[in-house]
Design a protein around this motif. Structure first.
Motif, PDB file in Angstrom:
ATOM      1  N   UNK A   6       0.870  -1.176   0.000  1.00  0.00           N
ATOM      2  CA  UNK A   6       0.000   0.000   0.000  1.00  0.00           C
ATOM      3  C   UNK A   6       0.904   1.221   0.000  1.00  0.00           C
ATOM      4  N   UNK A   7       0.966   1.922  -1.125  1.00  0.00           N
ATOM      5  CA  UNK A   7       1.902   3.037  -1.228  1.00  0.00           C
ATOM      6  C   UNK A   7       1.438   4.247  -0.429  1.00  0.00           C
ATOM      7  N   UNK A   8       0.116   4.501  -0.407  1.00  0.00           N
ATOM      8  CA  UNK A   8      -0.390   5.700   0.246  1.00  0.00           C
ATOM      9  C   UNK A   8      -1.732   5.404   0.902  1.00  0.00           C
ATOM     10  N   UNK A   9      -1.926   5.927   2.100  1.00  0.00           N
ATOM     11  CA  UNK A   9      -3.216   5.932   2.803  1.00  0.00           C
ATOM     12  C   UNK A   9      -3.646   7.392   2.911  1.00  0.00           C
ATOM     13  N   UNK A  10      -4.905   7.656   2.550  1.00  0.00           N
ATOM     14  CA  UNK A  10      -5.389   9.040   2.487  1.00  0.00           C
ATOM     15  C   UNK A  10      -6.709   9.190   3.233  1.00  0.00           C
ATOM     16  N   UNK A  11      -6.839  10.304   3.952  1.00  0.00           N
ATOM     17  CA  UNK A  11      -8.050  10.614   4.700  1.00  0.00           C
ATOM     18  C   UNK A  11      -8.447  12.056   4.410  1.00  0.00           C
ATOM     19  N   UNK A  12      -9.720  12.378   4.636  1.00  0.00           N
ATOM     20  CA  UNK A  12     -10.178  13.734   4.354  1.00  0.00           C
ATOM     21  C   UNK A  12     -11.352  14.148   5.213  1.00  0.00           C
ATOM     22  N   UNK A  13     -11.595  15.463   5.262  1.00  0.00           N
ATOM     23  CA  UNK A  13     -12.716  16.054   5.965  1.00  0.00           C
ATOM     24  C   UNK A  13     -13.672  16.688   4.958  1.00  0.00           C
ATOM     25  N   UNK A  88      -8.713  10.573  -7.092  1.00  0.00           N
ATOM     26  CA  UNK A  88     -10.104  10.134  -7.221  1.00  0.00           C
ATOM     27  C   UNK A  88     -10.804  10.011  -5.869  1.00  0.00           C
ATOM     28  N   UNK A  89     -10.222  10.611  -4.845  1.00  0.00           N
ATOM     29  CA  UNK A  89     -10.847  10.595  -3.524  1.00  0.00           C
ATOM     30  C   UNK A  89     -10.687   9.285  -2.789  1.00  0.00           C
ATOM     31  N   UNK A  90      -9.687   8.497  -3.184  1.00  0.00           N
ATOM     32  CA  UNK A  90      -9.517   7.179  -2.586  1.00  0.00           C
ATOM     33  C   UNK A  90      -8.830   7.239  -1.230  1.00  0.00           C
ATOM     34  N   UNK A  91      -9.016   6.159  -0.459  1.00  0.00           N
ATOM     35  CA  UNK A  91      -8.322   5.968   0.812  1.00  0.00           C
ATOM     36  C   UNK A  91      -7.025   5.184   0.657  1.00  0.00           C
ATOM     37  N   UNK A  92      -7.004   4.252  -0.297  1.00  0.00           N
ATOM     38  CA  UNK A  92      -5.823   3.426  -0.537  1.00  0.00           C
ATOM     39  C   UNK A  92      -5.364   3.599  -1.970  1.00  0.00           C
ATOM     40  N   UNK A  93      -4.053   3.777  -2.150  1.00  0.00           N
ATOM     41  CA  UNK A  93      -3.464   3.916  -3.476  1.00  0.00           C
ATOM     42  C   UNK A  93      -2.357   2.877  -3.628  1.00  0.00           C
ATOM     43  N   UNK A  94      -2.388   2.152  -4.742  1.00  0.00           N
ATOM     44  CA  UNK A  94      -1.395   1.103  -4.987  1.00  0.00           C
ATOM     45  C   UNK A  94      -1.041   1.056  -6.464  1.00  0.00           C
ATOM     46  N   UNK A  95       0.002   0.302  -6.767  1.00  0.00           N
ATOM     47  CA  UNK A  95       0.305  -0.136  -8.134  1.00  0.00           C
ATOM     48  C   UNK A  95       0.338  -1.655  -8.150  1.00  0.00           C
ATOM     49  N   UNK A  96      -0.143  -2.243  -9.254  1.00  0.00           N
ATOM     50  CA  UNK A  96       0.001  -3.682  -9.426  1.00  0.00           C
ATOM     51  C   UNK A  96      -1.289  -4.469  -9.426  1.00  0.00           C
TER      52      UNK A  96
END
Length: 229
Positions: A6-13, A88-96
């Motif tokens: 999991x390259x990036x974890x993203x959160x937002x308000x 795209x407003x995602x929580x998890x970003x990956x490649x593969x």
């Protein structure tokens, strides 16, 4: 076999977004360590309109960076969001891994949480505003580069650098690419709709969608979702 980082974890308000009076939490930012995950997703994450976003069947959104090259080919190189996790407003970003590799009902270990694929994303008009492309939501739907949602089976914590590993695949005949084709291309394939409606892992709203198509012999109107009408 799916076993990747999991390259990036993203959160937002939720903040004002789009037309006056509207809000959205589509603008998510990366975090630098593990974050707690409950049945409704990341505890520190928000969804502005819980009627259509969030909830147990859409607890965590995953979008592949693998699609960004194709989007740059389609839209040009001058969109700063492309190439950046969270576009795209995602929580998890990956490649593969993409919709062709993930199946409905797949169970994946992510950090210390266990996730289950519940549905693909149904894009909405907020993508049009986010990208400044009037038909972006329709493009996402047409290309089937939608990303997908997980429900949380076992609560835990997920952070950047954690492994995402497939542990169970109960529906190998239903990759998300097939599900999206039934939803948006072969829209009145009655045999496929009946099979889709019977899939135990499918989100309740998508079961209802398939059942209504069979009952009414008609496809639902997508205009409001795609255009914000």
């Amino acid at each position: 076999m799916i076993d990747l980082t999991i390259s990036t974890v993203l959160l937002g308000k939720a903040v004002p977004f789009g037309p006056p009076g509207r809000t959205s939490a589509i603008g998510k930012t990366p975090v630098d360590g593990p974050r707690a995950v409950g049945v409704n997703g990341f505890l520190d994450d928000e969804q502005a309109d819980r009627r259509v976003h969030g909830g147990p069947d859409k607890a965590i959104h995953h979008y592949p960076l693998d699609h960004h090259a194709a989007w740059r080919d389609d839209l040009g190189e001058d969109l700063p969001l492309l190439g950046t996790p969270g576009a795209f407003g995602e929580n998890l970003s990956t490649r593969g891994v993409t919709e062709a590799d993930i199946c409905l009902g797949d169970r994946l270990r992510a950090g210390t949480a266990l996730l289950e694929v519940a549905q693909a994303r149904q894009p909405c008009w907020k993508l049009n505003h986010r990208f400044g492309v009037p038909d972006m939501a329709k493009r996402v739907q047409t290309t089937a580069r939608t990303g997908w949602y997980y429900r949380v089976i076992d609560e835990g914590a997920i952070g950047p650098g954690d492994r995402l590993t497939l542990v169970e695949r109960p529906c190998p005949g239903w990759p998300l690419a097939r599900l999206l084709r039934v939803l948006y291309v072969d829209t009145m394939d009655r045999a496929a709709l009946a099979e889709m409606a019977a899939l135990p892992a499918l989100a309740r709203s998508w079961k209802t969608l398939a059942e209504r198509r069979l009952e009414r012999s008609a496809v639902e109107d997508w205009a409001g979702r795609l255009n914000g009408d």
